[in-house]
Design an enzyme around this catalytic site. Structure first.
Site, PDB file in Angstrom:
ATOM      1  N   GLU A   1       0.856  -1.181   0.000  1.00  0.00           N
ATOM      2  CA  GLU A   1       0.000   0.000   0.000  1.00  0.00           C
ATOM      3  C   GLU A   1       0.899   1.241   0.000  1.00  0.00           C
ATOM      4  O   GLU A   1       0.465   2.336   0.322  1.00  0.00           O
ATOM      5  CB  GLU A   1      -0.960  -0.013   1.186  1.00  0.00           C
ATOM      6  CG  GLU A   1      -0.306  -0.193   2.538  1.00  0.00           C
ATOM      7  CD  GLU A   1      -1.311  -0.168   3.666  1.00  0.00           C
ATOM      8  OE1 GLU A   1      -1.983   0.853   3.822  1.00  0.00           O
ATOM      9  OE2 GLU A   1      -1.405  -1.171   4.394  1.00  0.00           O
TER      10      GLU A   1
ATOM     11  N   CYS B   1      -3.262  -3.727   4.507  1.00  0.00           N
ATOM     12  CA  CYS B   1      -2.312  -4.722   5.036  1.00  0.00           C
ATOM     13  C   CYS B   1      -2.667  -6.149   4.649  1.00  0.00           C
ATOM     14  O   CYS B   1      -1.931  -7.081   4.957  1.00  0.00           O
ATOM     15  CB  CYS B   1      -2.256  -4.628   6.560  1.00  0.00           C
ATOM     16  SG  CYS B   1      -1.711  -3.030   7.123  1.00  0.00           S
TER      17      CYS B   1
ATOM     18  N   HIS C   1      -1.714 -10.059  12.340  1.00  0.00           N
ATOM     19  CA  HIS C   1      -1.202  -8.806  11.784  1.00  0.00           C
ATOM     20  C   HIS C   1      -0.989  -7.896  13.002  1.00  0.00           C
ATOM     21  O   HIS C   1      -1.903  -7.745  13.829  1.00  0.00           O
ATOM     22  CB  HIS C   1      -2.251  -8.209  10.833  1.00  0.00           C
ATOM     23  CG  HIS C   1      -2.037  -6.756  10.552  1.00  0.00           C
ATOM     24  ND1 HIS C   1      -0.864  -6.283  10.002  1.00  0.00           N
ATOM     25  CD2 HIS C   1      -2.815  -5.656  10.769  1.00  0.00           C
ATOM     26  CE1 HIS C   1      -0.945  -4.973   9.886  1.00  0.00           C
ATOM     27  NE2 HIS C   1      -2.116  -4.569  10.341  1.00  0.00           N
TER      28      HIS C   1
HETATM   29  P1  HMG Z   1      -3.682   6.948  21.602  1.00  0.00           P
HETATM   30  O1  HMG Z   1      -5.020   7.559  21.627  1.00  0.00           O
HETATM   31  O2  HMG Z   1      -2.554   7.878  21.671  1.00  0.00           O
HETATM   32  O3  HMG Z   1      -3.453   5.928  22.766  1.00  0.00           O
HETATM   33  O4  HMG Z   1      -3.566   6.082  20.270  1.00  0.00           O
HETATM   34  P2  HMG Z   1      -4.365   5.559  24.030  1.00  0.00           P
HETATM   35  O5  HMG Z   1      -4.575   6.763  24.850  1.00  0.00           O
HETATM   36  O6  HMG Z   1      -5.564   4.771  23.587  1.00  0.00           O
HETATM   37  O7  HMG Z   1      -3.342   4.611  24.782  1.00  0.00           O
HETATM   38  C1  HMG Z   1      -2.933   3.425  24.200  1.00  0.00           C
HETATM   39  C2  HMG Z   1      -2.870   2.359  25.308  1.00  0.00           C
HETATM   40  O8  HMG Z   1      -1.814   2.719  26.211  1.00  0.00           O
HETATM   41  C3  HMG Z   1      -4.143   2.251  26.164  1.00  0.00           C
HETATM   42  O9  HMG Z   1      -4.314   0.884  26.447  1.00  0.00           O
HETATM   43  C4  HMG Z   1      -3.749   2.990  27.441  1.00  0.00           C
HETATM   44  O10 HMG Z   1      -4.473   2.552  28.589  1.00  0.00           O
HETATM   45  C5  HMG Z   1      -2.282   2.591  27.554  1.00  0.00           C
HETATM   46  P3  HMG Z   1      -5.648   0.110  25.948  1.00  0.00           P
HETATM   47  O11 HMG Z   1      -6.785   0.784  26.591  1.00  0.00           O
HETATM   48  O12 HMG Z   1      -5.699   0.285  24.429  1.00  0.00           O
HETATM   49  O13 HMG Z   1      -5.429  -1.304  26.347  1.00  0.00           O
HETATM   50  N1  HMG Z   1      -1.463   3.465  28.422  1.00  0.00           N
HETATM   51  C6  HMG Z   1      -0.503   2.996  29.244  1.00  0.00           C
HETATM   52  N2  HMG Z   1      -0.086   1.753  29.515  1.00  0.00           N
HETATM   53  C7  HMG Z   1       0.939   1.604  30.409  1.00  0.00           C
HETATM   54  N3  HMG Z   1       1.532   2.666  31.032  1.00  0.00           N
HETATM   55  C8  HMG Z   1       1.154   3.923  30.793  1.00  0.00           C
HETATM   56  C9  HMG Z   1       0.084   4.138  29.863  1.00  0.00           C
HETATM   57  N4  HMG Z   1      -0.541   5.245  29.367  1.00  0.00           N
HETATM   58  C10 HMG Z   1      -1.484   4.805  28.489  1.00  0.00           C
HETATM   59  N5  HMG Z   1       1.765   4.950  31.392  1.00  0.00           N
HETATM   60  C11 HMG Z   1      -3.681   4.273  18.719  1.00  0.00           C
HETATM   61  C12 HMG Z   1      -3.349   4.692  20.152  1.00  0.00           C
HETATM   62  C13 HMG Z   1      -3.294   2.807  18.513  1.00  0.00           C
HETATM   63  C14 HMG Z   1      -5.186   4.426  18.495  1.00  0.00           C
HETATM   64  C15 HMG Z   1      -2.890   5.179  17.733  1.00  0.00           C
HETATM   65  O14 HMG Z   1      -1.513   4.969  17.897  1.00  0.00           O
HETATM   66  C16 HMG Z   1      -3.258   4.968  16.271  1.00  0.00           C
HETATM   67  O15 HMG Z   1      -4.202   5.587  15.767  1.00  0.00           O
HETATM   68  N6  HMG Z   1      -2.501   4.094  15.518  1.00  0.00           N
HETATM   69  C17 HMG Z   1      -2.778   3.825  14.101  1.00  0.00           C
HETATM   70  C18 HMG Z   1      -4.001   2.971  13.868  1.00  0.00           C
HETATM   71  C19 HMG Z   1      -3.789   1.502  14.170  1.00  0.00           C
HETATM   72  O16 HMG Z   1      -2.678   1.012  14.291  1.00  0.00           O
HETATM   73  N7  HMG Z   1      -4.906   0.747  14.239  1.00  0.00           N
HETATM   74  C20 HMG Z   1      -4.850  -0.674  14.482  1.00  0.00           C
HETATM   75  C21 HMG Z   1      -5.992  -1.453  13.865  1.00  0.00           C
HETATM   76  S1  HMG Z   1      -6.172  -1.074  12.128  1.00  0.00           S
HETATM   77  C22 HMG Z   1      -4.962  -2.084  11.345  1.00  0.00           C
HETATM   78  O17 HMG Z   1      -4.409  -2.949  11.940  1.00  0.00           O
HETATM   79  C23 HMG Z   1      -4.655  -1.771   9.921  1.00  0.00           C
HETATM   80  C24 HMG Z   1      -3.381  -0.970   9.684  1.00  0.00           C
HETATM   81  O18 HMG Z   1      -2.249  -1.792   9.873  1.00  0.00           O
HETATM   82  C25 HMG Z   1      -3.399  -0.353   8.293  1.00  0.00           C
HETATM   83  C26 HMG Z   1      -3.663  -1.244   7.095  1.00  0.00           C
HETATM   84  O19 HMG Z   1      -4.419  -2.191   7.107  1.00  0.00           O
HETATM   85  O20 HMG Z   1      -3.118  -0.887   6.042  1.00  0.00           O
HETATM   86  C27 HMG Z   1      -3.248   0.181  10.654  1.00  0.00           C
END
Ligand code: HMG
Length: 390
Positions: A79, A111, A233
């Site tokens: 992609e 992906c 993945h």
């Molecule tokens: P965010 O909003 O910054 O993070 O974005 P958050 O506030 O949700 O925190 C993440 C986690 O850290 C949470 O845990 C917090 O509790 C924890 P969860 O509730 O999720 O279990 N946390 C802590 N843990 C330990 N110690 C601490 C602490 N503070 C917080 N001190 C997000 C996170 C992944 C949403 C963001 O990075 C993002 O948008 N990433 C890109 C999208 C993505 O990867 N999506 C995955 C599914 S889609 C997919 O797999 C397809 C893809 O590969 C693309 C394709 O297909 O081409 C992406």
């Protein structure tokens, strides 16, 4: 006839950034990136590498004079395409000096595209048992500096040969699929960074896993207990853990603990690299095969592939006799051991020095990069790919 993965290797560029240091620079607790997201290091991609060169650097490790002439199909999942018309597979065919009387095609569905390539390759080999298919997944995961997606960036390529009588893994029938038109993550034609609804994408990922696993179990009348491991993945490694935990109530405690233990082996490499997009599931596979001490031939592994937009597939593959020897663990570990850490400002400079998507001539920092295949720049609107004799 058994068909599946006969050889598999991986490439990521030489540079990485430390996630605890990135967290500090972004005024976040290191625990958020290290545990909450589940990443320790992130690959940084220089302007000398793109989807084509990374694929060539991965595939070159599994192509030799014995199998080069048996390859009659190249399927390139990406992609991070470098052209809206010409397939990345054609550049790859040329760089790897493959035969001219073959088919070379690029596949796209976020992906998921490498899994699509593997399944198409399997059907091709079933129809033409003497053929070998080169399948690659190669991508650069970019969300942008100071974005929520930044800790989930990364990049690299996985290449494999799909053949009859595979040495590593035989792919079983059937697969379970689920496709739905959703806007969780996409990259418009004008953008080099993805647009993403991160929380929604993570929920959809789990929903697609639940649907495809359930469909698979219904179709095959099988249970989770039949699987030695389930791998994912991994856009970030916590994502796979969340998905796995969501189905552990379908098995007993002993087996649930086994699946959790094997999952830990499968995420070691992704923790060090980040999201590979198309190649990510197969980096999990490599990580499991290289690091787990519990695997034996004949055992079954479940694989969950997810590509935003979105398409999910769950399928099962069986470990083959002598898969440990065929995996060549030392060379795979070496890719990760031979890397250099960048400071946060060096990472930001490298991130911002990508070749712009304009028609201007451009010269990359090719003195920096010792990889065998690299991008020297762009001249007269053509990418200049180079093969270094090493
Ligand atoms: P965010 O909003 O910054 O993070 O974005 P958050 O506030 O949700 O925190 C993440 C986690 O850290 C949470 O845990 C917090 O509790 C924890 P969860 O509730 O999720 O279990 N946390 C802590 N843990 C330990 N110690 C601490 C602490 N503070 C917080 N001190 C997000 C996170 C992944 C949403 C963001 O990075 C993002 O948008 N990433 C890109 C999208 C993505 O990867 N999506 C995955 C599914 S889609 C997919 O797999 C397809 C893809 O590969 C693309 C394709 O297909 O081409 C992406």
């Amino acid at each position: 006839m058994k068909v599946g993965i006969d050889r598999i290797r991986f490439y990521t560029p030489r540079w990485y950034v430390d996630m605890a240091k990135l967290a500090k620079a972004r005024h976040e607790e290191p625990g958020k990136y290290l545990i909450g997201i589940g990443q320790s290091k992130q690959a940084v991609i220089p302007n000398t590498q793109d989807a084509v060169t990374m694929a060539a650097n991965a595939a070159d490790q599994i192509i030799n004079d014995n199998n080069r002439d048996q390859i009659d199909l190249v399927l390139f999942g990406t992609e991070s395409g470098i052209d809206n018309s010409k397939s990345a597979a054609i550049y790859l065919q040329h760089l790897l000096q493959l035969r001219a009387d073959i088919q070379s095609v690029e596949l796209k569905q976020a992906c998921y595209a490498m899994t699509a390539g593997i399944q198409l390759a399997k059907d091709h080999v079933l129809a033409h048992p003497a053929s070998k298919v080169l399948v690659v997944g190669s991508d650069i995961a970019r969300y942008g500096l100071h974005t929520a997606g930044e800790p989930t960036q990364g990049g690299g390529a996985v290449a494999m040969i799909i053949s009859a009588d595979p040495k590593i893994l035989a792919i079983e029938e059937p697969s379970a699929h689920y496709t739905a038109d959703i806007m969780d993550f996409w990259r418009p034609l004008y953008a080099t960074e993805a647009v993403v609804d991160g929380k929604y994408s993570s929920q959809e990922y789990i929903d697609f896993f639940d649907r495809t696993l359930t469909e698979y179990q219904t179709k095959t009348k099988s249970s989770l207990a039949d699987l030695q491991a389930v791998i994912f993945h991994l856009p970030y490694t916590k994502m796979g853990l969340k998905a796995l935990k969501s189905v552990l109530n379908r098995t007993d405690e002993r087996h649930a603990n086994q699946l959790l233990r094997e999952f830990e082996y499968s995420r070691i490499f992704s923790r060090e690299v980040g999201n590979l997009y198309t190649g990510s599931l197969y980096l999990s596979l490599l990580s499991l095969l290289v690091n787990s001490e519990n695997l034996k031939s004949g055992q079954k592994i479940g694989l969950f592939s997810y590509g935003s937009g979105a398409e999910g597939e769950f399928y099962v593959a069986t470990l083959q006799t002598n898969f440990q020897t065929a995996i060549e663990s030392g060379s795979i570990k070496k890719v990760l051991e031979d890397r250099e850490e960048l400071s946060i400002s060096e990472y930001e400079t490298m991130f911002n020095s990508q070749m712009p998507l304009t028609n201007d001539n451009f010269v990359t920092n090719d003195k920096l990069d010792s990889a065998k295949f690299y991008l020297a720049g762009q001249k007269d609107q053509q990418r200049l790919y180079r093969r270094r004799e090493v």
